[in-house]
Design an enzyme around this catalytic site. Structure first.
Site: not given
Ligand code: DGL
Length: 268
Positions: A11-12, A74, A155, A187, A189
């Site tokens: 993931d990011s 992600c 976050e 997403c 989160h």
């Molecule tokens: N992990 C990203 C997603 O699911 C969200 C956070 C980011 O923008 O890096 O799209």
């Protein structure tokens, strides 16, 4: 590829731990190598080319760890880099993204319904869900809204108060998301605000948390390829490309328990 090799999840940043958590709870025997690209987050505002370059570098790390499968946790990376990652990884590992499992789910349970999506600018702007849903030919009416304030809000632990409820209500009241039968949380989160969103809709809209659907899809892929671990594996690793105390604290938020992060720089 062997059954007892680990599953790589990337993931990011740390948000993908919501997906890792769902995988770990469904497949507790499996060893997980998680990679959070915390040096380069957020991905949601970046170009597809940049996300692709990061994703390939991360796959190198996961392949060095001999992962039998790579799960792109992600949504933004799944939208921007899945095809490239799949071609790059080739037969070295199974590659799963977080979008196709949701499309299969919609295909199985939805016909002539109105589906909405919320996600980052990258995910929504890619129109990948729109194209895939149209490809189902199920007369699904689809609309999407980029909701970039939600991830940073979560976050910063601002997702359980009046302000966050107002931001959620403001987004969900937009024209794009009116009169839905279901809303996809596109997403990493958003599982953390699922109950807030359900509360907003007062139960009238099905809120689809992709993390559980993705874990079930990954299990199916591993069973089909005869890659399910037959005994308990140990040695889960949680790698990050940059380390700070707040990233460390975010593990509890997204994974439900504190896990030790190890720094692994992506570029020397
Ligand atoms: N992990 C990203 C997603 O699911 C969200 C956070 C980011 O923008 O890096 O799209």
């Amino acid at each position: 590829m062997g059954k007892n090799q680990p599953i790589g999840i990337f993931d990011s940043g740390l948000g993908g731990l919501t997906v890792a958590r769902a995988v770990k709870s469904l497949l507790p025997n499996e060893q997980i190598i998680y990679f959070g690209d915390s040096a380069h987050l957020p991905y949601g505002d970046k170009s597809a080319a940049t996300i692709q370059a990061y994703s390939i570098k991360i796959c190198d790390v996961l392949l060095q760890h001999k992962c039998k499968a790579i799960l792109i946790a992600c949504n933004s990376a799944s939208a921007a880099a899945y095809d490239l990652v799949k071609a790059y990884v080739g037969s070295k590992a199974e590659v799963v993204n977080v979008i196709d499992p949701v499309i299969y789910y919609l295909d199985a349970f939805f016909k002539r319904r109105r589906i909405g999506l919320i996600g980052t600018k990258q995910t929504v702007g890619s129109e990948i869900y729109k194209r895939k849903i149209e490809g189902l030919n199920k007369q699904i009416t689809f609309s999407a809204l980029a909701t970039p304030l939600l991830a940073p809000m979560i976050e910063e632990y601002f997702h359980k108060n009046e302000i966050s409820n107002q931001i959620i209500a403001e987004y969900l009241s937009q024209q794009e998301l009116s009169q839905l039968d279901a809303l996809v949380l596109g997403c990493t989160h958003y599982p953390l605000i699922k109950t807030h969103i359900e509360h907003f809709y007062k139960g009238a809209v099905e809120v689809i948390d992709s993390s559980e659907i993705v874990a079930q899809y990954l299990e199916r892929v591993l069973i089909d390829r005869d890659l399910i671990s037959v005994k308990q594996q140990v040695g889960d690793k949680f790698l990050v490309s940059d380390f700070t105390e707040s990233f460390q604290a975010a593990t509890t938020l997204f994974f439900g328990q504190n896990v030790a992060l190890e720094k692994h720089v992506l570029w020397e």
